[in-house]
Design a protein around this motif. Structure first.
Motif, PDB file in Angstrom:
ATOM      1  N   THR A 260       0.687  -1.284   0.058  1.00  0.00           N
ATOM      2  CA  THR A 260       0.098  -0.103  -0.050  1.00  0.00           C
ATOM      3  C   THR A 260       0.868   1.273   0.113  1.00  0.00           C
ATOM      4  OG1 THR A 260      -0.179  -0.232   2.507  1.00  0.00           O
ATOM      5  CG2 THR A 260      -1.964  -0.889   1.236  1.00  0.00           C
ATOM      6  N   ALA A 261       2.194   1.119  -0.102  1.00  0.00           N
ATOM      7  CA  ALA A 261       2.965   2.171   0.009  1.00  0.00           C
ATOM      8  C   ALA A 261       4.495   1.651  -0.254  1.00  0.00           C
ATOM      9  CB  ALA A 261       3.287   2.938   1.326  1.00  0.00           C
TER      10      ALA A 261
ATOM     11  N   ILE B 161       5.241  -2.811  10.139  1.00  0.00           N
ATOM     12  CA  ILE B 161       4.760  -3.327   8.695  1.00  0.00           C
ATOM     13  C   ILE B 161       3.811  -3.126   7.986  1.00  0.00           C
ATOM     14  CG2 ILE B 161       4.665  -5.618   9.327  1.00  0.00           C
ATOM     15  CD1 ILE B 161       7.113  -4.452   6.395  1.00  0.00           C
ATOM     16  N   ASP B 162       2.689  -2.910   8.909  1.00  0.00           N
ATOM     17  CA  ASP B 162       1.449  -2.793   8.525  1.00  0.00           C
ATOM     18  C   ASP B 162       1.244  -1.730   7.855  1.00  0.00           C
ATOM     19  OD1 ASP B 162       1.927  -2.025  11.049  1.00  0.00           O
ATOM     20  OD2 ASP B 162      -0.288  -1.280  11.138  1.00  0.00           O
ATOM     21  N   GLN B 163       2.114  -0.619   7.776  1.00  0.00           N
ATOM     22  CA  GLN B 163       2.071   0.870   7.156  1.00  0.00           C
ATOM     23  C   GLN B 163       2.454   0.507   5.481  1.00  0.00           C
ATOM     24  OE1 GLN B 163       4.384   3.793   8.669  1.00  0.00           O
ATOM     25  NE2 GLN B 163       3.420   3.627  11.018  1.00  0.00           N
ATOM     26  N   TYR B 164       2.699  -0.568   5.216  1.00  0.00           N
ATOM     27  CA  TYR B 164       3.381  -0.927   3.672  1.00  0.00           C
ATOM     28  C   TYR B 164       2.657  -2.005   3.291  1.00  0.00           C
ATOM     29  CZ  TYR B 164       7.285   1.752   5.898  1.00  0.00           C
ATOM     30  OH  TYR B 164       7.879   2.692   6.624  1.00  0.00           O
ATOM     31  N   ILE B 165       2.184  -2.935   3.730  1.00  0.00           N
ATOM     32  CA  ILE B 165       1.502  -3.946   3.138  1.00  0.00           C
ATOM     33  C   ILE B 165       0.139  -4.272   3.695  1.00  0.00           C
ATOM     34  CG2 ILE B 165       3.594  -5.186   2.544  1.00  0.00           C
ATOM     35  CD1 ILE B 165       3.628  -7.179   4.533  1.00  0.00           C
ATOM     36  N   VAL B 166      -0.633  -5.149   3.000  1.00  0.00           N
ATOM     37  CA  VAL B 166      -1.938  -5.510   3.502  1.00  0.00           C
ATOM     38  C   VAL B 166      -2.349  -6.813   2.742  1.00  0.00           C
ATOM     39  CG1 VAL B 166      -3.334  -4.243   1.902  1.00  0.00           C
ATOM     40  CG2 VAL B 166      -4.480  -4.602   3.979  1.00  0.00           C
ATOM     41  N   SER B 167      -3.392  -7.617   3.583  1.00  0.00           N
ATOM     42  CA  SER B 167      -3.612  -8.805   2.658  1.00  0.00           C
ATOM     43  C   SER B 167      -4.785  -8.266   1.686  1.00  0.00           C
ATOM     44  CB  SER B 167      -4.442  -9.698   3.633  1.00  0.00           C
ATOM     45  OG  SER B 167      -4.968 -10.635   2.760  1.00  0.00           O
TER      46      SER B 167
END
Length: 260
Positions: A186-187, A247-253
């Motif tokens: 997501t980023a 890390i949740d600021q950069y990836i997501v399911s």
């Protein structure tokens, strides 16, 4: 990424999941799974209690970032392919849905995982399910041979994602569909994460693509009716993959669907 580094990535991933298959490592609570706590991890990913109880003991390794069963809409008699089938968990759940007239094929590049899944199939008497050793970039299936392709947090591990989707398109029959749970960015990932082709890559982080990248790949592979839906609630478990690194600021399911 050149062919040499592609092969090195595959060897790293294969080695990591070989260890998981024979339980010589217990990874952190990520898409690498945690065999000692597999059911509780899978419950967070969206699997029901009845689904967790339906598979043979040892099939669920806590691998994944979602539940492709929830989006596949499987019907009796359908032929299903699972990319990166691991211990066979999703295959066995699919087996119940397609019934005796259907067929489920799991493909995995790790011999130890294939052996584990085959043993689980025997234990559970899953006669309509088989497991084949192979790379998802070079599927051991005939053209137009399946109705549905599922995958759970595996395609991000491939160093050649366009080839994965070209192969998926090849083996799907006309009208066939994708039902995939996977990690997307997501980023932009920080360089120290993006360039880590070892543990963070095999941990389903460094190899993730953006939604726009995946949309382009799917279109160029020939797919239509493409839908990529990020699941913000997945951040609740993703934040624990690398404690303290946000890390949740950069990836997501995300749920990825498309048709041929």
């Amino acid at each position: 990424m050149n062919q040499l580094s592609n092969d090195q990535i595959r060897q790293n991933v294969r080695g990591r999941y070989s260890q998981i298959a024979v339980k010589t490592v217990t990874p952190a609570s990520s898409c690498c799974g945690s065999p000692s706590d597999a059911d509780s991890i899978s419950a967070k990913l969206g699997y029901s209690g009845s689904e967790l109880a339906a598979a043979p003991e040892g099939a669920n390794l806590g691998l994944g970032c979602g539940n492709p069963q929830a989006i596949a809409g499987l019907k009796p008699g359908e032929r299903v392919l699972d990319l990166g089938s691991g211990g066979g968990f999703d295959c066995f759940l699919a087996s119940r849905q397609v019934g005796d007239q259907g067929h489920v094929i799991g493909v995995d590049m790790t011999p130890e995982m294939i052996s584990r899944a085959r043993n689980n199939a025997v234990k559970g008497n899953f006669g309509n399910t088989e497991f084949r050793l192979g790379e998802i970039e070079h599927l051991p299936l005939a053209d137009h041979s399946v109705n549905v392709i599922m995958s759970n947090c595996v395609i991000n591990l491939s160093p050649d994602k366009p080839q994965v989707f070209r192969e998926a398109f090849r083996v799907l029959e006309p009208g066939g569909r994708l039902a995939i749970s996977d990690i997307v960015t997501t980023a932009e990932l920080p360089p120290e994460i993006r360039n880590d082709l070892g543990e963070l890559y095999s941990g389903c982080i460094s190899g993730a693509s953006s939604i726009s990248e995946l949309e382009t790949i799917l279109k160029e592979s020939g797919f239509t009716e493409i839908s990529i839906e990020p699941k913000d609630e997945s951040k609740a478990f993703i934040k624990d993959w690398i404690p303290g690194e946000s890390i949740d600021q950069y990836i997501v399911s995300a749920v990825i669907q498309a048709k041929k």
